[in-house]
Design an enzyme around this catalytic site. Sequence first.
Site, mmCIF file in Angstrom:
data_model
loop_
_atom_site.group_PDB
_atom_site.id
_atom_site.type_symbol
_atom_site.label_atom_id
_atom_site.label_comp_id
_atom_site.label_asym_id
_atom_site.label_seq_id
_atom_site.Cartn_x
_atom_site.Cartn_y
_atom_site.Cartn_z
ATOM 1 N N GLY A 198 46.691 13.398 48.447
ATOM 2 C CA GLY A 198 46.843 12.593 49.655
ATOM 3 C C GLY A 198 47.420 13.280 50.876
ATOM 4 N N CYS B 23 39.707 25.747 50.084
ATOM 5 C CA CYS B 23 40.753 26.763 50.191
ATOM 6 C C CYS B 23 40.303 28.003 49.423
ATOM 7 C CB CYS B 23 42.105 26.233 49.719
ATOM 8 S SG CYS B 23 42.141 25.705 48.010
#
Lengths: 309, 155
Positions: free
Chosen positions: A121, A237
Site C-alpha cells: 500500500g 524495481c
Amino acid sequence: MEKASSLAEDYFSRYQDLIPNYESFLNALSEPLPLYFRLNTLKTQDPDRVVRGLARQGFEVTPVEAVPWFFRVEPRDISLGNTDEYYLGLIYPMTLSSSLPVYALDPRPGEIILDLCAAPGSKTTQIAQLTEDQAIVVANDKRLDRITALVANLRRLGVASVVTTVYRGEQFPLGTTFDKVLVDAPCSGEGRYRKGYEGELLFHKEGHTNLPAIQKGLIVRAYDLLRPGGILVYSTCTINPEENEAVVDYLLRKRQAEVLSWEAPLPSHPGLTEWEGKPFHPELVKAKRFYAHEIGAVGFFVVKLRRQV
Amino acid sequence: MKRRIKKLDPRASWPRPVSDEERAHILGYLEERFGFSPTLFEPYLFLATAKNYWLFTRTEHFEALQSLRVQTAGLLFLRKVSGYLKPTSAALQRFGRFATRNIVILDRLTLDRLRLEKKIPFSAELEPGYVILKCEEDFWGCALYISGKLISYLP
C-alpha cells in the site's frame, strides 16, 4: 561475502554497457539500502513533531529536498516499525524511488484510480495523501494475505478513500472504467539488490516464473480498464529490459497507446529503444530509468502512457 | 479470528449507504459527544455493515464501483456496541484534532500504564462514555471512562 560479490558481479555483467558509471554501481551494491519514510500529511503537516519524536528514540532524520514529505533516516538497519510515529500512522516507511510512479500518475481529487498490484500500500496511501483523501482508489492485489497487510496500513494511516479488492490483475473485471491505472508490477527486484542484504535476486528465487508473461498480461488489462484519454503508469524495481521496455513495447504493438513525457524529481536516464539486437518502439525514450547508485535508493523503471481516444 | 476471516471473504458485498436519518443520528452523536462539526464529514459518506459504520469519500463514481467484489470500503469509523456507538482508534487518530469535548489528556507514564494494563483507576470531570486519548500533541485513540476507571480500546 566474497562469493556474494562475485555472484552479483557475474549477474549484473550483462548490464555493463547499459548502467552509467558501472563501477560506482557495483560499489553501491556493498552498502545497505538507505532508509526513508513518507510523512502522512492526512494526519500531520508538522515534520518537526515527527523529527523530534524519532530523535528521542535515537534516529537521525533529514528531509529529502527533491521529494516533498520524504525523509532519510539513520541508522538504516533499525526498523521504524516499533516507533510511536509508526503506530500513530504519522509515517509510512518506503524507499524514496517508490514515490516515482505516483509522481508520474499525477493523481487529482475527484478521479477514480486503480492500483492493480497494490499491497502493501505504499503507492495507494501516497495517492490518498496527494489528493487529500478525495480521489477514489481501488487497491487490488491477487493475494488475500497481502490485502490484510494493505488494509492494516490503510487503517493505520487513516485513509477513507480506498476500496480493496482481490482479483488476479490480468483478469480484473472490465465493468468499471478508470481515469488512471497504476501497474507497479511484480518483478525480479534487481533494483533493490544489495550484497549480503537481500540475498538472492527474486529471479533466482522464483526459478522458472515467467515474469515478462505476467507483466504483459497486467499491462494490457490495465490499458483496457482505462476510459478513453485515461492515464496508465507502468513501473518495476528492476533493471531488466525484458521486464520493462519489452513489456511496454508489447502493449504498443497490441493497443493504440501513446507514450507521454513526465517530470521526475530524481535524476533519470531515457528508456531503451534496443536491447540485445531487438528494437523497441522509438517512443520508449520517454520512459525513465532510475539507477540505485545515482538516486541513493532502489533502482526503478517508470513509463507513463495515455489511452488514445 | 473468525470475524477477520469473514471480513476478508472473497464473496463479500458492498456495505449499505446509510439513510439521511441514520446519517443525522451519527453526526448528532459525534457532535454531542466529541464536538465534531458535522461539516467536517461533508466530503464523506457513511456506509453500514451489520455492526459497523465505515467512512468513505463521497464520489460521483459510487454506482460504477458497485459491480466490484470488495473486501473493504473506506475507514472503519464506528462500531455498534450494546446500543452505543464506539469510535475506532483509527478514526480518532485521524480526526481527534478536530474534537473539542471528552478528550482525556494523559502523561506518558499513565498512557504506557493504560496500554499495558488495559484498565486503570481514573477520575475526571467527564460524563461517562467513550473518550479520546491524547498524550502530548498526539491523539492515540479510544477509551471508555466509567465508574472511576479508564478502559483502553487502543489496538
